[in-house]
Design an enzyme around this catalytic site. Structure first.
Site, mmCIF file in Angstrom:
data_model
loop_
_atom_site.group_PDB
_atom_site.id
_atom_site.type_symbol
_atom_site.label_atom_id
_atom_site.label_comp_id
_atom_site.label_asym_id
_atom_site.label_seq_id
_atom_site.Cartn_x
_atom_site.Cartn_y
_atom_site.Cartn_z
ATOM 1 N N SER A 258 1.128 -1.128 0.025
ATOM 2 C CA SER A 258 -0.015 -0.020 -0.034
ATOM 3 C C SER A 258 1.022 1.293 -0.043
ATOM 4 C CB SER A 258 -0.918 0.060 1.198
ATOM 5 O OG SER A 258 -0.045 0.175 2.385
ATOM 6 N N LYS A 259 0.415 2.414 -0.175
ATOM 7 C CA LYS A 259 1.072 3.750 -0.197
ATOM 8 C C LYS A 259 2.072 3.777 1.054
ATOM 9 C CE LYS A 259 -1.465 6.590 -3.075
ATOM 10 N NZ LYS A 259 -2.692 6.512 -3.359
ATOM 11 N N ARG A 260 1.598 3.119 2.221
ATOM 12 C CA ARG A 260 2.331 2.926 3.238
ATOM 13 C C ARG A 260 3.855 2.820 3.055
ATOM 14 N NH1 ARG A 260 2.272 -0.642 7.187
ATOM 15 N NH2 ARG A 260 0.692 -1.756 5.839
ATOM 16 N N HIS A 261 4.108 1.860 2.158
ATOM 17 C CA HIS A 261 5.226 1.045 1.676
ATOM 18 C C HIS A 261 6.068 1.870 0.719
ATOM 19 C CE1 HIS A 261 2.778 -2.350 2.958
ATOM 20 N NE2 HIS A 261 4.055 -2.473 3.688
ATOM 21 N N GLY A 262 5.375 3.071 0.215
ATOM 22 C CA GLY A 262 5.852 3.657 -0.788
ATOM 23 C C GLY A 262 5.086 4.147 -2.104
#
Ligand code: GLU
Length: 491
Positions: A258-262
């Site tokens: 998800s966006k959390r990972h980049g």
């Protein structure tokens, strides 16, 4: 393998919903479809599933198409180029959906359901309180034609439900192997909001059939939809395609990417300076590998080596270091001219070059840093000092085992030696040998350290001879003069 021999001419599709930018996961699903089609002489089809009017946007559709093209996955049929089974926008296919909805209703395989959201919720809560599987009660399944017509006439709102028979659904997934579902747990499903608004499970079945799709390769998140789709295919007498469900992409912490990972949008990687060759190579390895040590694959090599049955059953980890390594590799494969062309937009954006900048010099600069950059966006930061000398403290010029006077002497000596070189002789080797000439009187730290600082303003940089060569004689002397003045004025 049985499945593959059935498929002489696979027709596969990528069927994105344009409700967001092209996601890495969709790009990977598209790639596996593309490789499968090309390997077995089949067709790769793009169908845009834009039935969700509120969430679908043209800009997302454009981004998806641009991204697939950027990666080199050119479709054989699609909304922009048409094809035998047009239209390829799902929103333009509602007449076909309606035809089959009516067929199901006429054959009593589907029915109008008038249950209100409140009724449905109450039923769900009741089932949950009894620890029973949550599924539709079947209340409206028993309404006869007359009752249904009366309700519709009286203005009651309805949806169309498909009768799910309580039986086992089994199929052999190309990736997961044998899969079995108990359809008895599903309950009758809503397949359309009304005649003009079909829902995913139904629309996808009709479109796949009409587009002669014989193999469906898609994300594992759709696995639970497959038994529903098979039941609809059976009810309509459609051919059941082969299925292959691709594992999820996970972040480094093993949770869903998800966006959390980049960045998860493909075009963000393009903007950041990743090359399509690297991206394709990287994405292919998200869940697949050739079974040997080979890591560098062109698109054609991937087509040759790809085997859908070897795709991993479990999640694939997104490893950005691997992507950076691959990108660095592909950057080094570029010619200097090619690479500097690719770097221009980044240099322009940073205000380092404009249309008057000497192209040859840009090429030389880029060549010096070619081995160091992992992505094109790093080029501006790393080469800035070539275009303009950054400010630095005079003390930085002094080699730590030396002193101001010696460094001044050394800079003046090297300057004189460099001045003796003809403009045409100003090559890296000649510059190096000139600098080495100063080593009779000074230590290498006393010569090379201040030269590096004078030319780059930094403690770490490519070798001074390399920089001097790129800067040319005039600019080199100018920077050395400036360093001498700066040092003289310092206390
Ligand atoms: N539009 C669906 C999605 O984007 C397609 C799923 C499928 O491939 O069947 O998830």
């Amino acid at each position: 393998m049985k499945q593959i021999t059935i498929l002489k001419n696979p027709r596969v599709r990528i069927a994105p919903s344009p409700t967001g930018f092209l996601h890495i996961g969709t790009a990977r699903t598209a790639l596996f479809n593309y490789l499968f089609a090309k390997k077995y002489g089949g067709k790769f089809i793009l169908r845009v599933e834009d039935t969700d009017k509120e969430r679908s946007e043209k800009r997302f559709e454009e981004d998806i198409m641009e991204g697939l093209k950027w990666l080199g996955m050119i479709w054989d049929e699609g909304p922009d180029i048409g094809g035998q089974f047009a239209p390829y926008h799902q929103s333009e296919r509602s007449e076909r959906h309606r035809f089959f909805l009516e067929k199901l209703l006429n054959e009593n395989k589907a029915y109008h359901c008038f249950c209100t959201p409140e009724e449905l919720e109450a039923h769900r809560n009741y089932m949950a309180s009894q620890s029973l599987p949550i599924k539709y009660s079947g209340k409206c399944a028993g309404l006869d034609k007359k009752e249904t017509e009366e309700k519709i006439r009286s203005g009651a709102k309805s949806v169309i439900r498909f009768k799910v028979s309580a039986k086992k659904i089994a199929f052999i997934d190309l990736i997961k192997g044998p899969v079995e579902f108990d359809a008895g747990l599903i309950g009758d499903i809503v397949i359309a909001k009304n005649f003009d608004e079909s829902l995913y499970n139904f629309a996808v079945v009709v479109d796949d059939e009409e587009m002669r799709i014989n193999c469906v390769i898609r994300g594992e998140d759709h696995l639970s939809n497959t038994p529903k789709q098979i039941l609809i295919q059976e009810a309509l007498g459609f051919k059941i395609p082969l299925y292959g469900h691709v594992p999820l992409i996970l972040g480094s912490d093993r949770s869903k990417l998800s966006k959390r990972h980049g960045a998860t949008s493909l075009m963000e990687y393009k903007k950041d300076g990743y090359l399509p060759e690297a991206m394709i190579n990287f994405i292919a390895f998200l869940g697949w590998n050739p079974g040997d040590e080979k890591e560098i694959f062109s698109l054609q090599e991937l087509i040759d080596a790809f085997d859908i049955t070897q795709v991993s059953k479990s999640g694939a980890i997104f490893n950005i270091q691997k992507l950076n390594w691959l990108n660095g590799y592909y950057i080094r494969q570029k010619t200097n001219a090619g690479l500097s062309g690719l770097c221009m937009s980044y240099l322009k954006e940073a205000g380092l070059v404009d249309e008057h900048t000497d192209q040859e010099m840009v090429e030389k600069i880029v060549a010096v840093e070619k081995d160091r950059i992992k992505k094109l966006s790093e080029i501006a930061g790393i080469t800035e000092f070539f275009f303009k000398l950054p400010g630095y403290q005079a003390e930085l010029l002094i080699w730590k085992k030396s002193n101001k006077e010696t460094i001044l002497d050394s800079l003046m000596a090297t300057k004189n030696l460099l001045e003796g070189l003809d403009e045409k002789e100003f090559s890296e080797i000649r510059i190096k040998s000139v600098l080495d000439g100063a080593l009779i009187k000074f230590s290498s730290g006393e010569v090379y350290w201040p030269m590096r600082v004078a030319l780059s303003g930094k403690e770490a940089s490519p070798g001074p001879a390399e920089i001097a060569f790129v800067l040319g004689k005039q600019e080199t002397i100018r920077r050395v003069d400036y360093a001498i003045e700066k040092l003289k004025l310092s206390h």
